[in-house]
Design an enzyme around this catalytic site. Structure first.
Site, PDB file in Angstrom:
ATOM      1  N   GLY A   3      40.995  45.916  33.607  1.00  0.00           N
ATOM      2  CA  GLY A   3      40.206  44.836  33.052  1.00  0.00           C
ATOM      3  C   GLY A   3      38.907  44.627  33.799  1.00  0.00           C
ATOM      4  O   GLY A   3      38.549  45.388  34.702  1.00  0.00           O
ATOM      5  N   ASP A  57      36.059  41.148  34.977  1.00  0.00           N
ATOM      6  CA  ASP A  57      35.704  39.739  34.913  1.00  0.00           C
ATOM      7  C   ASP A  57      34.401  39.542  34.154  1.00  0.00           C
ATOM      8  O   ASP A  57      34.176  38.495  33.550  1.00  0.00           O
ATOM      9  CB  ASP A  57      35.582  39.170  36.321  1.00  0.00           C
ATOM     10  CG  ASP A  57      36.882  39.297  37.093  1.00  0.00           C
ATOM     11  OD1 ASP A  57      37.939  38.968  36.529  1.00  0.00           O
ATOM     12  OD2 ASP A  57      36.850  39.739  38.251  1.00  0.00           O
ATOM     13  N   GLU A  60      42.019  48.907  42.917  1.00  0.00           N
ATOM     14  CA  GLU A  60      41.554  49.247  41.569  1.00  0.00           C
ATOM     15  C   GLU A  60      40.410  50.248  41.623  1.00  0.00           C
ATOM     16  O   GLU A  60      40.371  51.210  40.850  1.00  0.00           O
ATOM     17  CB  GLU A  60      41.098  47.976  40.845  1.00  0.00           C
ATOM     18  CG  GLU A  60      42.236  47.056  40.446  1.00  0.00           C
ATOM     19  CD  GLU A  60      41.741  45.731  39.891  1.00  0.00           C
ATOM     20  OE1 GLU A  60      42.481  45.103  39.116  1.00  0.00           O
ATOM     21  OE2 GLU A  60      40.622  45.318  40.243  1.00  0.00           O
ATOM     22  N   GLY A 119      37.614  41.815  40.392  1.00  0.00           N
ATOM     23  CA  GLY A 119      38.154  41.243  41.611  1.00  0.00           C
ATOM     24  C   GLY A 119      38.661  39.831  41.484  1.00  0.00           C
ATOM     25  O   GLY A 119      39.040  39.217  42.476  1.00  0.00           O
ATOM     26  N   GLY A 120      38.712  39.312  40.244  1.00  0.00           N
ATOM     27  CA  GLY A 120      39.272  37.983  40.062  1.00  0.00           C
ATOM     28  C   GLY A 120      40.719  37.879  40.502  1.00  0.00           C
ATOM     29  O   GLY A 120      41.182  36.818  40.914  1.00  0.00           O
ATOM     30  N   THR A 140      45.088  45.695  36.897  1.00  0.00           N
ATOM     31  CA  THR A 140      45.644  44.380  37.204  1.00  0.00           C
ATOM     32  C   THR A 140      44.968  43.325  36.346  1.00  0.00           C
ATOM     33  O   THR A 140      43.776  43.422  36.070  1.00  0.00           O
ATOM     34  CB  THR A 140      45.435  44.071  38.688  1.00  0.00           C
ATOM     35  OG1 THR A 140      46.078  45.085  39.473  1.00  0.00           O
ATOM     36  CG2 THR A 140      46.003  42.715  39.063  1.00  0.00           C
ATOM     37  N   GLY A 141      45.732  42.319  35.927  1.00  0.00           N
ATOM     38  CA  GLY A 141      45.167  41.234  35.150  1.00  0.00           C
ATOM     39  C   GLY A 141      45.842  41.087  33.807  1.00  0.00           C
ATOM     40  O   GLY A 141      46.625  41.947  33.371  1.00  0.00           O
ATOM     41  N   SER A 142      45.519  40.009  33.112  1.00  0.00           N
ATOM     42  CA  SER A 142      46.227  39.663  31.880  1.00  0.00           C
ATOM     43  C   SER A 142      45.959  40.651  30.748  1.00  0.00           C
ATOM     44  O   SER A 142      46.847  40.907  29.933  1.00  0.00           O
ATOM     45  CB  SER A 142      45.851  38.250  31.439  1.00  0.00           C
ATOM     46  OG  SER A 142      44.442  38.121  31.257  1.00  0.00           O
ATOM     47  N   THR A 143      44.759  41.210  30.662  1.00  0.00           N
ATOM     48  CA  THR A 143      44.469  42.154  29.580  1.00  0.00           C
ATOM     49  C   THR A 143      45.079  43.512  29.875  1.00  0.00           C
ATOM     50  O   THR A 143      45.680  44.147  28.992  1.00  0.00           O
ATOM     51  CB  THR A 143      42.947  42.279  29.361  1.00  0.00           C
ATOM     52  OG1 THR A 143      42.391  40.970  29.260  1.00  0.00           O
ATOM     53  CG2 THR A 143      42.641  43.041  28.084  1.00  0.00           C
TER      54      THR A 143
END
Length: 233
Positions: free
Chosen positions: A88, A90, A110, A102-103, A32-35
């Protein structure tokens, strides 16, 4: 290699390189996340070109993106194992490969997927690299246990803050229906021990310390990718 970039170019380079490590027939954990999203999009293009893979999503976000780009999905209940997880971070410690995640408030799922994978590849941009961990640790907690957990974290030397939602009144609620405490500890002298202590607090569902899990961290820059490899027992 010049280490520049914390923007989309760097993230895309990291995500694409990780997706290139996926082989035909693999079951892939989809972070999960932008990267991680760049890795999922690259896998979608590879599926269009004939790659046979199945994804295990770690969040509503990654599940919806996988469906959008055509990556077939399954669940941990329906596969024997995950071949490679791509996710990804943080913050990561360059020396040890320890992570704080966990951002996006998806770290519980995850961690289950990433820990079950034969290989866990972390994708990041240079802004996530650190010499030792010092970012706040996200902790998913049962709503009814929030107050005693806050007291226990205070006893561990932490300063917990309930994560507030950005576009509505009230707190962030995870995909699992729980709350998130962001707990500041300062510089973490012993992430391994802290991970054990937090996990032992009744009512804690999952914390964002991922210690001893990452096989490699792929750091995208404006010019390419730097790779850090770690020995995972």
């Amino acid at each position: 290699m010049k280490r520049t970039g914390g923007g989309e170019t760097a993230k895309r380079h990291a995500g694409e390189r990780a997706a290139e490590a996926v082989d035909d027939g693999d079951v892939v954990g989809l972070g999960t996340g932008s990267t991680a999203a760049h890795a999922i999009r690259t896998l979608g293009r590879r599926v269009d070109a004939g790659l046979d893979v199945t994804g295990v999503a770690t969040s509503f976000q990654s599940r919806e993106l996988a469906r959008e780009v055509g990556v077939p999905l399954t669940t941990l209940d329906d596969v024997e194992s995950v071949d490679v997880a791509i996710d990804g971070a943080d913050q990561f410690d360059r020396a040890t490969g320890a992570l704080i995640k966990g951002g996006g408030a998806a770290h519980a799922r995850e961690k289950v997927v990433d820990a079950s994978a034969d290989r866990f590849l972390v994708v990041a941009d240079p802004t996530k690299a650190a010499r030792g961990l010092d970012a706040s640790v996200p902790i998913e907690v049962l709503p009814s246990a929030r107050r005693p957990i806050e007291a226990a974290l205070d006893d561990l030397g932490g300063e917990p803050t309930l994560r507030a939602a950005a576009h509505k009144d009230g707190p962030v609620v995870t995909d699992n229906g729980n709350l998130v405490l962001d707990c500041a500890f300062g510089a973490l002298a012993n992430p391994d021990a802290l991970a054990v202590d937090i996990a032992g607090i009744p009512g804690v569902v999952a914390h964002g310390l991922f210690v001893g899990l990452a096989d490699a961290v792929l750091v995208g820059t404006d010019d390419g990718v730097e790779r850090y490899d770690y020995a995972v027992e």
